[in-house]
Design a protein around this motif. Structure first.
Motif, PDB file in Angstrom:
ATOM      1  N   GLU A 224      43.022  66.116  29.438  1.00 38.40           N
ATOM      2  CA  GLU A 224      41.656  65.607  29.607  1.00 38.40           C
ATOM      3  C   GLU A 224      40.673  66.765  29.518  1.00 38.40           C
ATOM      4  O   GLU A 224      40.857  67.796  30.177  1.00 38.40           O
ATOM      5  CB  GLU A 224      41.510  64.910  30.960  1.00 38.40           C
ATOM      6  CG  GLU A 224      40.100  64.410  31.235  1.00 38.40           C
ATOM      7  CD  GLU A 224      39.954  63.795  32.625  1.00 38.40           C
ATOM      8  OE1 GLU A 224      38.818  63.692  33.121  1.00 38.40           O
ATOM      9  OE2 GLU A 224      40.991  63.419  33.222  1.00 38.40           O
ATOM     10  N   LEU A 225      39.639  66.595  28.705  1.00 33.15           N
ATOM     11  CA  LEU A 225      38.623  67.635  28.557  1.00 33.15           C
ATOM     12  C   LEU A 225      37.320  67.024  28.080  1.00 33.15           C
ATOM     13  O   LEU A 225      37.272  65.841  27.709  1.00 33.15           O
ATOM     14  CB  LEU A 225      39.096  68.724  27.597  1.00 33.15           C
ATOM     15  CG  LEU A 225      39.193  68.435  26.088  1.00 33.15           C
ATOM     16  CD1 LEU A 225      39.499  69.727  25.341  1.00 33.15           C
ATOM     17  CD2 LEU A 225      40.246  67.407  25.761  1.00 33.15           C
ATOM     18  N   TYR A 226      36.272  67.828  28.083  1.00 29.77           N
ATOM     19  CA  TYR A 226      34.950  67.361  27.684  1.00 29.77           C
ATOM     20  C   TYR A 226      34.457  68.037  26.403  1.00 29.77           C
ATOM     21  O   TYR A 226      33.423  67.666  25.875  1.00 29.77           O
ATOM     22  CB  TYR A 226      33.926  67.608  28.800  1.00 29.77           C
ATOM     23  CG  TYR A 226      34.026  66.624  29.938  1.00 29.77           C
ATOM     24  CD1 TYR A 226      33.084  65.619  30.100  1.00 29.77           C
ATOM     25  CD2 TYR A 226      35.076  66.692  30.843  1.00 29.77           C
ATOM     26  CE1 TYR A 226      33.176  64.706  31.145  1.00 29.77           C
ATOM     27  CE2 TYR A 226      35.182  65.787  31.893  1.00 29.77           C
ATOM     28  CZ  TYR A 226      34.224  64.798  32.036  1.00 29.77           C
ATOM     29  OH  TYR A 226      34.331  63.895  33.066  1.00 29.77           O
ATOM     30  N   SER A 227      35.182  69.005  25.935  1.00 30.68           N
ATOM     31  CA  SER A 227      34.768  69.743  24.740  1.00 30.68           C
ATOM     32  C   SER A 227      34.830  68.850  23.500  1.00 30.68           C
ATOM     33  O   SER A 227      35.760  68.047  23.326  1.00 30.68           O
ATOM     34  CB  SER A 227      35.677  70.961  24.526  1.00 30.68           C
ATOM     35  OG  SER A 227      35.369  71.599  23.304  1.00 30.68           O
ATOM     36  N   ILE A 228      33.811  68.996  22.621  1.00 34.73           N
ATOM     37  CA  ILE A 228      33.800  68.222  21.379  1.00 34.73           C
ATOM     38  C   ILE A 228      33.950  69.138  20.169  1.00 34.73           C
ATOM     39  O   ILE A 228      33.657  68.748  19.036  1.00 34.73           O
ATOM     40  CB  ILE A 228      32.504  67.396  21.242  1.00 34.73           C
ATOM     41  CG1 ILE A 228      31.285  68.312  21.270  1.00 34.73           C
ATOM     42  CG2 ILE A 228      32.434  66.337  22.328  1.00 34.73           C
ATOM     43  CD1 ILE A 228      29.986  67.582  20.961  1.00 34.73           C
ATOM     44  N   LYS A 229      34.432  70.361  20.392  1.00 34.75           N
ATOM     45  CA  LYS A 229      34.659  71.275  19.273  1.00 34.75           C
ATOM     46  C   LYS A 229      35.742  70.714  18.357  1.00 34.75           C
ATOM     47  O   LYS A 229      36.689  70.072  18.821  1.00 34.75           O
ATOM     48  CB  LYS A 229      35.076  72.652  19.795  1.00 34.75           C
ATOM     49  CG  LYS A 229      33.977  73.384  20.546  1.00 34.75           C
ATOM     50  CD  LYS A 229      34.458  74.754  21.012  1.00 34.75           C
ATOM     51  CE  LYS A 229      33.349  75.500  21.734  1.00 34.75           C
ATOM     52  NZ  LYS A 229      33.802  76.838  22.216  1.00 34.75           N
ATOM     53  N   GLU A 230      35.609  70.976  17.069  1.00 35.04           N
ATOM     54  CA  GLU A 230      36.559  70.431  16.099  1.00 35.04           C
ATOM     55  C   GLU A 230      37.972  70.978  16.329  1.00 35.04           C
ATOM     56  O   GLU A 230      38.148  72.161  16.597  1.00 35.04           O
ATOM     57  CB  GLU A 230      36.108  70.764  14.671  1.00 35.04           C
ATOM     58  CG  GLU A 230      34.911  69.951  14.197  1.00 35.04           C
ATOM     59  CD  GLU A 230      34.676  70.101  12.713  1.00 35.04           C
ATOM     60  OE1 GLU A 230      35.666  70.091  11.952  1.00 35.04           O
ATOM     61  OE2 GLU A 230      33.517  70.247  12.312  1.00 35.04           O
ATOM     62  N   HIS A 231      38.932  70.078  16.226  1.00 32.96           N
ATOM     63  CA  HIS A 231      40.358  70.416  16.323  1.00 32.96           C
ATOM     64  C   HIS A 231      40.705  71.143  17.623  1.00 32.96           C
ATOM     65  O   HIS A 231      41.689  71.877  17.689  1.00 32.96           O
ATOM     66  CB  HIS A 231      40.786  71.299  15.134  1.00 32.96           C
ATOM     67  CG  HIS A 231      40.254  70.860  13.810  1.00 32.96           C
ATOM     68  ND1 HIS A 231      40.541  69.629  13.262  1.00 32.96           N
ATOM     69  CD2 HIS A 231      39.436  71.487  12.929  1.00 32.96           C
ATOM     70  CE1 HIS A 231      39.923  69.523  12.087  1.00 32.96           C
ATOM     71  NE2 HIS A 231      39.241  70.628  11.872  1.00 32.96           N
ATOM     72  N   ILE A 232      39.893  70.948  18.663  1.00 32.33           N
ATOM     73  CA  ILE A 232      40.056  71.750  19.863  1.00 32.33           C
ATOM     74  C   ILE A 232      41.409  71.547  20.537  1.00 32.33           C
ATOM     75  O   ILE A 232      42.022  72.513  21.024  1.00 32.33           O
ATOM     76  CB  ILE A 232      38.900  71.487  20.866  1.00 32.33           C
ATOM     77  CG1 ILE A 232      38.926  72.509  22.001  1.00 32.33           C
ATOM     78  CG2 ILE A 232      38.946  70.066  21.392  1.00 32.33           C
ATOM     79  CD1 ILE A 232      38.764  73.938  21.541  1.00 32.33           C
ATOM     80  N   VAL A 233      41.910  70.311  20.580  1.00 30.92           N
ATOM     81  CA  VAL A 233      43.199  70.073  21.251  1.00 30.92           C
ATOM     82  C   VAL A 233      44.325  70.752  20.480  1.00 30.92           C
ATOM     83  O   VAL A 233      45.177  71.449  21.064  1.00 30.92           O
ATOM     84  CB  VAL A 233      43.469  68.557  21.386  1.00 30.92           C
ATOM     85  CG1 VAL A 233      44.857  68.315  21.975  1.00 30.92           C
ATOM     86  CG2 VAL A 233      42.403  67.901  22.264  1.00 30.92           C
ATOM     87  N   THR A 234      44.337  70.583  19.174  1.00 32.53           N
ATOM     88  CA  THR A 234      45.354  71.229  18.345  1.00 32.53           C
ATOM     89  C   THR A 234      45.294  72.746  18.487  1.00 32.53           C
ATOM     90  O   THR A 234      46.324  73.426  18.575  1.00 32.53           O
ATOM     91  CB  THR A 234      45.163  70.840  16.870  1.00 32.53           C
ATOM     92  OG1 THR A 234      45.272  69.412  16.742  1.00 32.53           O
ATOM     93  CG2 THR A 234      46.212  71.506  15.985  1.00 32.53           C
TER      94      THR A 234
END
Length: 279
Positions: A224-234
């Motif tokens: 769970e996170l709030y960041s909307i940076k591209e491909h951030i989870v990967t």
């Protein structure tokens, strides 16, 4: 959700050449000037300006008349104060400098399947998410944010530019939960490291929570996170030496996949739209 003004709106009833005109009033007893017949900008095509404004969701028709009379509205750069003035869909209509969209705002939530492109030019033979929404609406909707071609899960679409821009601002952030499948077991040490926050290209990414998924191998975790940076989870997992085999966004804001099968969409409720606007 916005209200779709279905009233037709009669044509302006004043006559040229000094005929009596029906008086209309704003708040109190102040008359609204009705000099439509003298304006070189007037036209008989399109829809009435007050209806255009009401359709955009700014205010009601009655309130729009007040704002028009006060000089808050411009059409193609010219301030319009005439009651009954008509505009075309392609006209540049602005309220206090902000351009309006006369289409009824729409909000659709899609449970995206794997293998569909969201934006950009798909590879030859590739499919896009817009194919899945082909029968959903005639309005031109755009996705809010992105999901990779191979990613699955919740994706919001709207023609509400104000909300879309708000949700897309990194400083606002929005709650997201992903179900992640990795190429190997995720160690407890790395799980603890992610909880403390990992650094991607010199910037710390704060993760609200991360845990193993109950009754699943340790190759599957929820994050769970709030960041909307591209491909951030990967990128988070790759920075720790893991490859993401599967990525599924199961929560977006307060929206979930409940009763929304893969590849299907639904309209947001009015309350859901309000909640998103509060982020």
């Amino acid at each position: 959700m916005s209200r779709n003004d279905r009233s037709s709106g009669g044509k302006f009833s004043g006559r040229q050449g000094g005929g009596k005109r029906k008086k209309s009033y704003a708040r109190g007893n102040a008359p609204i000037k009705t000099n439509l017949e003298k304006s070189p900008l007037s036209n008989t095509d399109g829809i009435r300006l007050n209806k255009y404004i009401a359709n955009s969701g700014v205010c009601s028709r009655r309130e729009a008349d007040i704002y028009i009379a006060a000089g808050n509205v411009t059409v193609n750069g010219d301030t319009i104060t005439e009651m009954g003035y008509r505009v075309k869909l392609e006209d540049d209509v602005r309220f206090d400098g902000r351009r309006l969209n006369p289409e009824k705002p729409e909000y659709l939530l899609l449970n995206k399947p794997k293998g569909f492109f969201v934006t950009g030019n798909p590879e030859k033979g590739g499919r896009t998410v817009m194919e899945l929404l082909a029968k959903a609406t005639t309005s031109k909707l755009s996705p809010v944010g992105k999901l990779d071609n191979q990613a699955k899960g919740l994706l919001l679409f709207t023609n509400d530019g104000t909300l879309a821009k708000k949700l897309a601002k990194p400083k606002n952030g929005i709650r997201q939960i992903y179900h992640v499948s990795l190429d190997k077991n995720f160690s407890q040490a790395d799980l603890d490291a992610v909880k403390k926050g990992v650094y991607i290209e010199g910037s710390k990414v704060v993760v609200t929570d991360i845990s193993y998924i109950d009754d699943k191998p340790h190759t599957e975790v929820g994050i769970e996170l709030y960041s909307i940076k591209e491909h951030i989870v990967t990128r988070i997992f790759k920075s720790l030496g893991y490859e993401v085999d599967s990525l599924d966004r199961v929560v977006y804001g307060g929206l979930t996949k409940k009763d929304l099968p893969r590849g299907r969409w639904r309209n947001l409720t009015e309350q859901e739209v309000i909640n998103l606007g509060m982020h």
